[in-house]
Design a protein around this motif. Structure first.
Motif, PDB file in Angstrom:
ATOM      1  N   LEU A   1       0.185   4.606   8.856  1.00 35.19           N
ATOM      2  CA  LEU A   1       0.518   4.790   7.452  1.00 35.19           C
ATOM      3  C   LEU A   1      -0.226   3.790   6.575  1.00 35.19           C
ATOM      4  O   LEU A   1      -0.730   4.134   5.499  1.00 35.19           O
ATOM      5  CB  LEU A   1       2.032   4.629   7.256  1.00 35.19           C
ATOM      6  N   LYS A   2      -0.327   2.543   7.056  1.00 28.05           N
ATOM      7  CA  LYS A   2      -1.044   1.514   6.297  1.00 28.05           C
ATOM      8  C   LYS A   2      -2.512   1.867   6.160  1.00 28.05           C
ATOM      9  O   LYS A   2      -3.114   1.691   5.097  1.00 28.05           O
ATOM     10  CB  LYS A   2      -0.883   0.167   6.991  1.00 28.05           C
ATOM     11  N   ARG A   3      -3.117   2.381   7.249  1.00 24.99           N
ATOM     12  CA  ARG A   3      -4.530   2.754   7.186  1.00 24.99           C
ATOM     13  C   ARG A   3      -4.750   3.916   6.227  1.00 24.99           C
ATOM     14  O   ARG A   3      -5.758   3.949   5.506  1.00 24.99           O
ATOM     15  CB  ARG A   3      -5.023   3.133   8.582  1.00 24.99           C
TER      16      ARG A   3
ATOM     17  N   THR B   1      -2.966   4.510   3.594  1.00 21.59           N
ATOM     18  CA  THR B   1      -2.848   3.934   2.246  1.00 21.59           C
ATOM     19  C   THR B   1      -4.119   3.202   1.862  1.00 21.59           C
ATOM     20  O   THR B   1      -4.625   3.335   0.745  1.00 21.59           O
ATOM     21  CB  THR B   1      -1.651   2.968   2.194  1.00 21.59           C
ATOM     22  N   GLN B   2      -4.676   2.414   2.807  1.00 20.51           N
ATOM     23  CA  GLN B   2      -5.918   1.686   2.530  1.00 20.51           C
ATOM     24  C   GLN B   2      -7.064   2.649   2.253  1.00 20.51           C
ATOM     25  O   GLN B   2      -7.892   2.412   1.374  1.00 20.51           O
ATOM     26  CB  GLN B   2      -6.258   0.784   3.710  1.00 20.51           C
ATOM     27  N   SER B   3      -7.111   3.740   3.016  1.00 21.94           N
ATOM     28  CA  SER B   3      -8.162   4.732   2.804  1.00 21.94           C
ATOM     29  C   SER B   3      -8.083   5.312   1.399  1.00 21.94           C
ATOM     30  O   SER B   3      -9.094   5.498   0.725  1.00 21.94           O
ATOM     31  CB  SER B   3      -8.040   5.846   3.854  1.00 21.94           C
ATOM     32  N   ARG B   4      -6.861   5.564   0.953  1.00 24.66           N
ATOM     33  CA  ARG B   4      -6.692   6.093  -0.409  1.00 24.66           C
ATOM     34  C   ARG B   4      -7.104   5.062  -1.441  1.00 24.66           C
ATOM     35  O   ARG B   4      -7.725   5.382  -2.460  1.00 24.66           O
ATOM     36  CB  ARG B   4      -5.234   6.490  -0.617  1.00 24.66           C
ATOM     37  N   ILE B   5      -6.775   3.804  -1.182  1.00 21.16           N
ATOM     38  CA  ILE B   5      -7.127   2.742  -2.132  1.00 21.16           C
ATOM     39  C   ILE B   5      -8.640   2.609  -2.253  1.00 21.16           C
ATOM     40  O   ILE B   5      -9.197   2.505  -3.349  1.00 21.16           O
ATOM     41  CB  ILE B   5      -6.493   1.407  -1.704  1.00 21.16           C
ATOM     42  N   TYR B   6      -9.346   2.644  -1.106  1.00 16.76           N
ATOM     43  CA  TYR B   6     -10.807   2.540  -1.160  1.00 16.76           C
ATOM     44  C   TYR B   6     -11.395   3.746  -1.879  1.00 16.76           C
ATOM     45  O   TYR B   6     -12.435   3.638  -2.553  1.00 16.76           O
ATOM     46  CB  TYR B   6     -11.370   2.429   0.249  1.00 16.76           C
TER      47      TYR B   6
ATOM     48  N   LYS C   1       5.323   0.468  15.641  1.00 17.46           N
ATOM     49  CA  LYS C   1       4.285  -0.283  14.922  1.00 17.46           C
ATOM     50  C   LYS C   1       3.017   0.546  14.756  1.00 17.46           C
ATOM     51  O   LYS C   1       2.307   0.412  13.764  1.00 17.46           O
ATOM     52  CB  LYS C   1       3.995  -1.586  15.656  1.00 17.46           C
ATOM     53  N   GLY C   2       2.741   1.394  15.738  1.00 15.28           N
ATOM     54  CA  GLY C   2       1.571   2.268  15.615  1.00 15.28           C
ATOM     55  C   GLY C   2       1.700   3.218  14.452  1.00 15.28           C
ATOM     56  O   GLY C   2       0.736   3.464  13.718  1.00 15.28           O
TER      57      GLY C   2
END
Length: 610
Positions: free
Chosen positions: A237-239, A241-246, A231-232
């Motif tokens: 990976l999710k973070r 992706t979010q960083s790229r989105i922002y 899960k870590g």
């Protein structure tokens, strides 16, 4: 040895079990049973005390959340700090942090952790709660409470218990110590493993040597560690992706805002000449904000928005939108058209925003990432073998080009080519996808020196619908006899909206919030136009109460639609329609025409002829 081999399996399991060890321990150390019993009682009292303290802390946090809700929503920092300072005067409150919905600290100590959880750390109990209004989250708060009194209370009980068992403990101290070490060896290993997990060290495997129930617990902890590790990685990976989105959000907002800033610095004469360009750039900024919502919520999808436009209008907007980037990079930029003059002004139908966004992104990429000295944008005509015509925008630079190994994945999401400059890797993918959705295409060709991107957009001609003009003229005639109540709390929007409405309607009155609108709404008005977010009473609540009172006047909501569901809320409350801000005359007249068609306009003695 022979006894062990002949011993039945069930007995051997019992011999190795924790139950047998517990029975043996109780038999050898009779007095320790009393100590154990008292320890359990103390633990129960401690647990009960902590639970009561936890309930009290959570209740206090909830009350404080209600106290700071209004100043947080209205961004009244002075009142927020006043309430928080008053709460901190309480003897057992050690700290108070208040955050907005984005996690930014509004009040408190930035050194304290921000986490929505309940935990006990170094003599303080930390709790957190969400600050919400009507189910909508506006922030959170985290409080710390001193638990010193709990420790003192438990300590007092323990001291009294020690007095009771002191003689018994002394008598069996040596035996208890020896047996305790043997009995709790596995437990100590489990505690060490648990501490390892709670400290965040999940890379080291948990391997405890045992042959009883401790082995089962050890296996469970190891499975938990493996699951946390997986899960870590997923969270990491999710973070990313979010960083790229922002990054995309900031990247996409900068272009139209910079264009508006440069246009705003023009002289009054230049400003007047650029009004149409300013209008288009402003509309593009609103489209970009919609794109931000779609990036955050992947379930949303940009709808095709066909409109009548021309090459000259698109190129003017592109020139304005890339001006800031060209000026910042110092690149030599040339924009030319090789179309006949008549074709430049020829009206065709397409999603103009997608074309401008795609071409602008290509020009900006060339300026920022090519490492060249000049960029050229050429607009021309392309005719395929079947005679189909398309407008072609070609962007060339004299930079280092894109390596052959990266061309195949050039239009894939998060692919960034060969560049050290900042970027998200989504621009090419979005541009290609958008162009294909309007029947166009985006291609790349490597030059001897530099790169060439080509945008192809088919020429679609549509006849103008003259009925639209007739409908608008009818709506204008109806509006000139209507009396309107505008409910809006923002003074600037009040001013500009009222000025726009005054040019359309016979009378426009203003109410400053939902409560005032509720009081002033009466049968003399032919239409009520209300905002969504307002102090004292929201537009939704005002509409609901007006309908409950039997008011049948047409009510139209207005919202920026920054959050999903606002339009549905207003319609469910009883609104006849909902308009998307910013409002304009065409939008309002279209709404009047629709209300007329639905039979919702009853103007009394006013003329309603179309």
């Amino acid at each position: 040895m022979e006894l062990k081999q002949t011993m039945p399996i069930k007995i051997r399991k019992f011999w190795k079990s924790f139950l047998y060890k517990t029975i043996l321990g109780v038999a050898v150390i009779e007095v320790a049973f009393l100590s154990l019993l008292i320890s359990i009682v103390i633990s129960g009292v401690e647990q009960f005390t902590l639970e009561m303290m936890q309930k009290r802390a959570n209740s206090t946090a909830y009350i404080v959340a209600q106290m700071v809700k209004d100043p947080l929503v209205s961004f009244d920092l002075a009142r927020l700090e006043s309430i928080a300072a008053e709460v901190l005067q309480a003897e057992d409150v050690t700290y108070l942090n208040i955050y907005d919905v984005e996690g930014q600290l509004m009040f408190g100590d930035p050194a304290m952790p921000h986490a929505v959880s309940d935990e006990l750390i170094e003599g303080s109990y930390f709790t957190a709660t969400i600050i919400s209004v009507a189910g909508e989250e506006f922030g959170s708060l985290r409080m710390g409470f001193s638990v010193t009194w709990v420790a003192q209370f438990i300590s007092s009980i323990r001291h009294q218990a020690l007095l009771i068992v002191a003689l018994e403990v002394i008598a069996v101290a040596l035996v208890a110590a020896t047996f305790g070490l043997w009995l709790t060896k596995g437990f100590r290993a489990l505690v060490k493993a648990a501490d390892q997990l709670t400290s965040g060290n999940i890379s080291k495997p948990i391997n405890i040597r045992a042959d009883d129930e401790i082995l089962q617990v050890s296996g469970a902890l190891e499975r938990l560690r493996t699951e946390l590790l997986a899960k870590g990685e997923a969270l990491k990976l999710k973070r990313q992706t979010q960083s790229r989105i922002y990054g995309v959000l900031a990247h996409e907002l900068r272009t139209p805002v910079a264009a508006i800033d440069m246009l705003a610095r023009q002289s009054p004469e230049e400003w007047s000449e650029s009004r149409e360009t300013i209008k288009e750039v402003t509309q593009d900024l609103l489209h970009t904000i919609d794109d931000m919502r779609m990036l955050v919520n992947p379930d949303l999808k940009r709808e095709l928005n066909y409109e009548n436009t021309s090459v000259e209008r698109i190129n003017s907007a592109i020139s304005a939108m890339v001006a800031s980037t060209v000026a910042t990079t110092g690149i030599l930029y040339n924009q030319m058209t090789v179309l006949p003059v008549a074709m430049e002004h020829e009206v065709f139908s397409t999603d103009a925003y997608r074309i401008k966004a795609a071409v602008t992104n290509l020009v900006r990429n060339a300026c920022l990432h090519s490492e060249g000295t000049k960029v050229v944008l050429v607009t021309g005509l392309s005719i395929d073998q079947l005679g189909n015509r398309a407008i072609k925008w070609v962007v060339r630079d004299d930079g280092k080009g894109i390596p052959e190994a990266k061309i195949a994945e050039l239009f894939e999401p998060f692919s960034r080519g060969d560049s050290n400059a900042e970027g998200t890797g989504l621009g090419m993918h979005i541009a290609k996808t958008w162009l294909e959705e309007v029947g166009g295409s985006l291609t790349y060709r490597r030059l001897d020196r530099g790169s060439e991107f080509a945008v192809f957009v088919p020429l679609n001609y549509e006849a103008n619908d003259s009925s639209t003009d007739t409908s608008f003229e009818a709506a204008k005639s109806i509006a000139r006899n209507m009396r309107v109540l505008l409910v809006e709390d923002d003074k600037v929007l009040q001013m500009v909206t009222r000025k726009m409405l005054t040019n359309l309607f016979a009378l426009v009155d203003v109410a400053n919030d939902g409560q005032e609108g509720l009081s002033e709404a009466h049968s003399e008005y032919d239409l009520i136009l209300t905002d969504y977010f307002m102090p004292n009473m929201t537009g939704v609540e005002m509409i609901k109460q007006l309908r409950e009172r039997g008011v049948t006047i047409p009510i139209v909501g207005a919202t920026a639609a920054t959050m999903a569901g606002q339009d549905e809320e207003m319609l469910n409350a009883g609104a006849d329609a909902v308009l998307l801000k910013p409002l304009n005359s065409e939008m309002v007249l279209q709404m009047i025409a629709e209300l007329k068609q639905r039979g919702r306009l009853n103007l009394g003695g006013a003329s309603d002829e179309s």
